[in-house]
Scaffold this active site. Structure first.
Site, PDB file in Angstrom:
ATOM      1  N   GLY A  86       2.662  -3.216  -2.303  1.00 17.21           N
ATOM      2  CA  GLY A  86       3.822  -3.804  -1.624  1.00 17.21           C
ATOM      3  C   GLY A  86       5.025  -3.898  -2.558  1.00 17.21           C
ATOM      4  O   GLY A  86       6.156  -3.597  -2.171  1.00 17.21           O
ATOM      5  N   GLU A 130       0.200  -5.295  -4.982  1.00 15.42           N
ATOM      6  CA  GLU A 130       0.641  -4.319  -5.998  1.00 15.42           C
ATOM      7  C   GLU A 130       1.408  -3.183  -5.331  1.00 15.42           C
ATOM      8  O   GLU A 130       2.501  -2.806  -5.762  1.00 15.42           O
ATOM      9  CB  GLU A 130      -0.550  -3.711  -6.753  1.00 15.42           C
ATOM     10  CG  GLU A 130      -1.452  -4.687  -7.481  1.00 15.42           C
ATOM     11  CD  GLU A 130      -2.375  -5.455  -6.532  1.00 15.42           C
ATOM     12  OE1 GLU A 130      -3.065  -4.797  -5.735  1.00 15.42           O
ATOM     13  OE2 GLU A 130      -2.399  -6.692  -6.579  1.00 15.42           O
ATOM     14  N   GLU A 175      -7.035 -12.601  -5.237  1.00 16.34           N
ATOM     15  CA  GLU A 175      -7.660 -12.173  -3.985  1.00 16.34           C
ATOM     16  C   GLU A 175      -8.837 -11.255  -4.315  1.00 16.34           C
ATOM     17  O   GLU A 175      -8.666 -10.231  -4.964  1.00 16.34           O
ATOM     18  CB  GLU A 175      -6.643 -11.426  -3.128  1.00 16.34           C
ATOM     19  CG  GLU A 175      -7.221 -11.041  -1.783  1.00 16.34           C
ATOM     20  CD  GLU A 175      -6.241 -10.275  -0.914  1.00 16.34           C
ATOM     21  OE1 GLU A 175      -5.577  -9.353  -1.424  1.00 16.34           O
ATOM     22  OE2 GLU A 175      -6.149 -10.602   0.284  1.00 16.34           O
ATOM     23  N   CYS A 178      -7.418 -10.290   5.066  1.00 17.64           N
ATOM     24  CA  CYS A 178      -6.316 -10.863   4.287  1.00 17.64           C
ATOM     25  C   CYS A 178      -6.295 -12.380   4.398  1.00 17.64           C
ATOM     26  O   CYS A 178      -5.918 -13.059   3.455  1.00 17.64           O
ATOM     27  CB  CYS A 178      -4.996 -10.276   4.769  1.00 17.64           C
ATOM     28  SG  CYS A 178      -4.804 -10.376   6.541  1.00 17.64           S
ATOM     29  N   GLU A 235       3.179  -7.066   4.699  1.00 18.10           N
ATOM     30  CA  GLU A 235       2.084  -8.003   5.009  1.00 18.10           C
ATOM     31  C   GLU A 235       1.051  -7.821   3.913  1.00 18.10           C
ATOM     32  O   GLU A 235       0.363  -6.796   3.870  1.00 18.10           O
ATOM     33  CB  GLU A 235       1.454  -7.654   6.370  1.00 18.10           C
ATOM     34  CG  GLU A 235       2.407  -7.715   7.542  1.00 18.10           C
ATOM     35  CD  GLU A 235       2.802  -9.129   7.912  1.00 18.10           C
ATOM     36  OE1 GLU A 235       2.183 -10.081   7.406  1.00 18.10           O
ATOM     37  OE2 GLU A 235       3.746  -9.283   8.695  1.00 18.10           O
ATOM     38  N   LYS A 241       0.779   6.245   8.637  1.00 22.37           N
ATOM     39  CA  LYS A 241      -0.052   6.757   7.540  1.00 22.37           C
ATOM     40  C   LYS A 241      -1.333   5.915   7.531  1.00 22.37           C
ATOM     41  O   LYS A 241      -1.332   4.772   7.068  1.00 22.37           O
ATOM     42  CB  LYS A 241       0.702   6.604   6.219  1.00 22.37           C
ATOM     43  CG  LYS A 241       0.385   7.641   5.162  1.00 22.37           C
ATOM     44  CD  LYS A 241      -1.042   7.626   4.657  1.00 22.37           C
ATOM     45  CE  LYS A 241      -1.314   6.546   3.637  1.00 22.37           C
ATOM     46  NZ  LYS A 241      -2.764   6.365   3.355  1.00 22.37           N
ATOM     47  N   GLY A 272      -0.995  -4.200   3.213  1.00 19.42           N
ATOM     48  CA  GLY A 272      -1.864  -3.765   2.129  1.00 19.42           C
ATOM     49  C   GLY A 272      -1.776  -4.718   0.958  1.00 19.42           C
ATOM     50  O   GLY A 272      -1.453  -5.902   1.126  1.00 19.42           O
ATOM     51  N   SER A 273      -2.034  -4.190  -0.216  1.00 18.13           N
ATOM     52  CA  SER A 273      -2.134  -5.049  -1.396  1.00 18.13           C
ATOM     53  C   SER A 273      -0.753  -5.428  -1.943  1.00 18.13           C
ATOM     54  O   SER A 273       0.211  -4.674  -1.790  1.00 18.13           O
ATOM     55  CB  SER A 273      -2.923  -4.306  -2.474  1.00 18.13           C
ATOM     56  OG  SER A 273      -2.242  -3.127  -2.812  1.00 18.13           O
TER      57      SER A 273
HETATM   58  P1  NAD Z   1      -3.664  -0.775  -0.515  1.00 23.81           P
HETATM   59  O1  NAD Z   1      -2.379  -1.439  -0.855  1.00 23.81           O
HETATM   60  O2  NAD Z   1      -4.449  -0.143  -1.575  1.00 23.81           O
HETATM   61  O3  NAD Z   1      -3.426   0.358   0.596  1.00 23.81           O
HETATM   62  C1  NAD Z   1      -2.779   0.090   1.806  1.00 23.81           C
HETATM   63  C2  NAD Z   1      -2.138   1.359   2.311  1.00 23.81           C
HETATM   64  O4  NAD Z   1      -1.114   1.733   1.412  1.00 23.81           O
HETATM   65  C3  NAD Z   1      -3.097   2.556   2.400  1.00 23.81           C
HETATM   66  O5  NAD Z   1      -2.796   3.300   3.561  1.00 23.81           O
HETATM   67  C4  NAD Z   1      -2.752   3.344   1.153  1.00 23.81           C
HETATM   68  O6  NAD Z   1      -3.004   4.722   1.278  1.00 23.81           O
HETATM   69  C5  NAD Z   1      -1.259   3.095   1.048  1.00 23.81           C
HETATM   70  N1  NAD Z   1      -0.699   3.294  -0.295  1.00 23.81           N
HETATM   71  C6  NAD Z   1      -1.333   3.191  -1.492  1.00 23.81           C
HETATM   72  N2  NAD Z   1      -0.482   3.475  -2.491  1.00 23.81           N
HETATM   73  C7  NAD Z   1       0.715   3.746  -1.937  1.00 23.81           C
HETATM   74  C8  NAD Z   1       2.001   4.069  -2.447  1.00 23.81           C
HETATM   75  N3  NAD Z   1       2.235   4.192  -3.756  1.00 23.81           N
HETATM   76  N4  NAD Z   1       3.017   4.248  -1.573  1.00 23.81           N
HETATM   77  C9  NAD Z   1       2.821   4.108  -0.250  1.00 23.81           C
HETATM   78  N5  NAD Z   1       1.631   3.819   0.293  1.00 23.81           N
HETATM   79  C10 NAD Z   1       0.589   3.617  -0.534  1.00 23.81           C
HETATM   80  O7  NAD Z   1      -4.497  -1.897   0.271  1.00 23.81           O
HETATM   81  P2  NAD Z   1      -5.968  -1.767   0.865  1.00 23.81           P
HETATM   82  O8  NAD Z   1      -6.913  -1.815  -0.295  1.00 23.81           O
HETATM   83  O9  NAD Z   1      -6.043  -0.645   1.832  1.00 23.81           O
HETATM   84  O10 NAD Z   1      -6.071  -3.112   1.723  1.00 23.81           O
HETATM   85  C11 NAD Z   1      -6.395  -4.319   1.161  1.00 23.81           C
HETATM   86  C12 NAD Z   1      -5.165  -5.194   0.989  1.00 23.81           C
HETATM   87  O11 NAD Z   1      -4.458  -5.307   2.213  1.00 23.81           O
HETATM   88  C13 NAD Z   1      -5.519  -6.612   0.596  1.00 23.81           C
HETATM   89  O12 NAD Z   1      -4.666  -7.079  -0.416  1.00 23.81           O
HETATM   90  C14 NAD Z   1      -5.298  -7.390   1.884  1.00 23.81           C
HETATM   91  O13 NAD Z   1      -5.054  -8.755   1.721  1.00 23.81           O
HETATM   92  C15 NAD Z   1      -4.162  -6.674   2.495  1.00 23.81           C
HETATM   93  N6  NAD Z   1      -4.103  -6.923   3.947  1.00 23.81           N
HETATM   94  C16 NAD Z   1      -3.104  -7.745   4.433  1.00 23.81           C
HETATM   95  C17 NAD Z   1      -3.048  -8.042   5.785  1.00 23.81           C
HETATM   96  C18 NAD Z   1      -1.965  -8.936   6.348  1.00 23.81           C
HETATM   97  O14 NAD Z   1      -1.770  -8.943   7.560  1.00 23.81           O
HETATM   98  N7  NAD Z   1      -1.254  -9.685   5.539  1.00 23.81           N
HETATM   99  C19 NAD Z   1      -4.002  -7.496   6.640  1.00 23.81           C
HETATM  100  C20 NAD Z   1      -5.006  -6.677   6.114  1.00 23.81           C
HETATM  101  C21 NAD Z   1      -5.028  -6.391   4.762  1.00 23.81           C
END
Ligand code: NAD
Length: 488
Positions: free
Chosen positions: A244, A242, A392, A295, A261, A186, A239-240
């Site tokens: 996660g 929240e 963050e 991140c 992650e 996705k 991702g974030s």
């Molecule tokens: P996000 O959590 O908003 O979105 C990440 C993904 O999750 C997107 O594809 C989004 O469509 C999907 N998503 C959103 N809501 C969802 C739900 N309810 N169920 C399932 N999937 C859902 O994060 P973002 O704004 O795209 O990215 C920024 C975040 O990612 C930051 O917190 C950053 O630190 C983190 N990040 C971590 C790493 C790592 O390796 N640790 C790497 C890059 C980014």
């Protein structure tokens, strides 16, 4: 339907399911962060599209992919790496257009790292082995012969963020495919194009239909459907925190495996004996690369008081020297933030920094140009308990904090809910090892920032996540260990 590129736009924008491209009933807007204008409309996967993808992945898992030996899986991953290398210029263009980053940066990190990741895991594909384990025998009655095998987890749901989408997709695809899993990816709704182009390369490489499926769509619809689907065995999410947290809760209903992650608040510790010039250059890179949308961005800069004024002044100069603008202009060193909401979020943190008493020494504003730009920003005299040192920001905002003793530096470094990475600047090997052992982070870098490599495990402690990807840890995370015991 064999069409992958929309003639009207030149972009691949559909759903890739079971080895074929299809349209979706709905679409979402993909915006150019550097102009604020619509780039293209992209297919938005529905719950039933996600179901179709999961069913295709399950069929491939039990069919063609199960018949594909490790060496053949490795050959396919190597072919994919070659195709990514062939299309490096186009992939860099897509990342720059979609994420807003300077077009030179994907050639430094995202693309070579994706290629290296596919090659690294191509190498593992025919080397995933079990062990034989001696035991005391069966209830004292008979000897036994016990051995383990590593089997694929099954269908993996991979959910990817927008900051480095191609690279993070590769981190999920490489180990999952090497270990014999099938996958539904996705992509992020803010930047789906590079992963969709990758889909065309996966097709060209000749992976059997259904092994890789790509379902662009909204997080709360397509992402949530993937997490809830009973046919998905594991979610690999970046991702974030929240989202996660929501994913872990939802995955509990079906006892899915999860790798999370999440975010970070990486400390950069400049010790008294550090090579200060090298530290300043590394810290500037750790703050400004990818507009700070990383991140592991080194946003908490802990500086021994003897170097404090020098580092604050140098970072303010480095921030002021950043050239913001068109990602395709060669003189641009920093691009745009991903969207209007992210720009407002970053500006809100900057306001809070000043309100909570930190000293603004560079940046702090959004330039009066189209697109979602913010001037790189440095705060000095930051209290580690303040909002800008704890949350963050995911933008180019650094918080500089002085310290007097090594013990104090360790305490400040660990006083955060995050634990993704840390950098230590010292020339004293003993101090380097001491600090590396005391800082709670999944990755500790000494005299460098973001020394990531597909061979090294990647993941966070505390709120930065659960589990590891990459390296052998990536194979472990994508396999189930089975033990077989024969009573002799
Ligand atoms: P996000 O959590 O908003 O979105 C990440 C993904 O999750 C997107 O594809 C989004 O469509 C999907 N998503 C959103 N809501 C969802 C739900 N309810 N169920 C399932 N999937 C859902 O994060 P973002 O704004 O795209 O990215 C920024 C975040 O990612 C930051 O917190 C950053 O630190 C983190 N990040 C971590 C790493 C790592 O390796 N640790 C790497 C890059 C980014």
């Amino acid at each position: 339907m064999t069409l992958t590129v929309e003639p009207a736009t030149g972009f691949t924008t559909g759903l890739y399911i079971d080895g074929a491209w299809s349209k979706a009933e709905e679409s979402f807007d993909d915006t150019n962060p550097a102009t604020g204008e619509l780039l293209v409309k992209v297919a938005s996967a529905s719950v039933s599209d996600v179901d179709r993808a999961v069913v295709a992945a399950r069929r491939a898992l039990e069919g063609a992919w199960a018949q594909t030996p490790g060496a053949a899986r490795g050959a396919l991953l190597n072919r994919l790496a070659d195709l990514v290398e062939r299309d490096a210029a186009e992939l860099a263009r897509l990342e720059a257009l979609d994420v807003g980053k300077p077009v030179g940066q994907p050639g430094m990190l995202d693309i070579p790292n994706a290629v290296a990741t596919f090659r690294h895991f191509a190498g593992w594909a025919d080397k995933i082995q079990g062990t034989t384990i001696p035991t005391a025998g069966y209830l004292g009655m008979a000897p036994t012969h016990s051995y383990t095998v590593r089997e694929p987890v099954g269908v993996i749901g991979a959910i990817v963020p927008w900051n480095t989408p191609l690279m993070i997709a590769a981190w999920k695809l490489g180990p999952a495919l090497a270990a014999g899993n099938t996958i539904v990816v996705k992509p992020p709704e803010d930047a789906p194009l590079s992963i969709l182009h990758l889909g065309a390369l996966i097709d060209e490489a000749g992976f059997p239909a259904g092994v890789v499926n790509i379902v662009p769509g909204l997080g709360e619809i397509a992402g949530a459907a993937l997490v809830a689907h009973a046919g998905v065995d594991k979610i690999s999410f970046t991702g974030s925190p929240e989202v996660g947290r929501q994913i872990q809760k939802s995955a509990a209903d079906t006892f899915k495996r999860v790798t999370l992650e999440l975010g970070g608040k990486t400390p950069q510790i400049v010790c008294e004996d550090a090579d200060v010039e090298a530290a300043i250059n590394g810290i500037a890179m750790g703050l400004f690369f990818n507009q700070g949308e990383v991140c592991a961005a080194g946003t908490r800069i802990l500086v021994h008081r003897s170097h404090y004024d020098t580092v604050v002044e140098a970072l303010a100069q480095a921030a002021d020297a950043q050239v913001l603008g068109d990602p395709f202009d060669e003189s641009t060193t920093m691009g745009a933030l991903i969207n209007a909401e992210q720009l407002q979020r970053v500006l809100g943190y900057i306001e809070k920094g000043t309100a909570e008493g930190a000293r603004l020494v560079a940046g702090g504003t959004s330039p009066d140009i189209p697109g979602f730009f913010v001037r790189p920003t440095i705060f000095a005299d930051v209290d580690n308990a303040s909002t800008i040192a704890q949350e963050e920001i995911f933008g180019p905002v650094g918080a500089v904090i002085p310290f007097d003793t090594v013990e104090e530096a360790i305490e400040i470094a660990n006083a955060t809910e995050y634990g993704l990475a840390a950098t230590i600047w010292t020339q004293n090997v003993s101090l380097a090892h001491t600090l590396a052992s005391k800082v709670r982070a999944g990755a500790v870098w000494v005299n460098g920032w973001a020394a990531i490599d597909p061979a090294l495990p990647w993941g966070g402690m505390k709120s930065s996540g659960i589990g590891r990807e990459l390296g052998w840890a990536g194979i472990v995370a994508n396999t189930e260990e089975k033990v077989v015991t024969i009573v002799l």
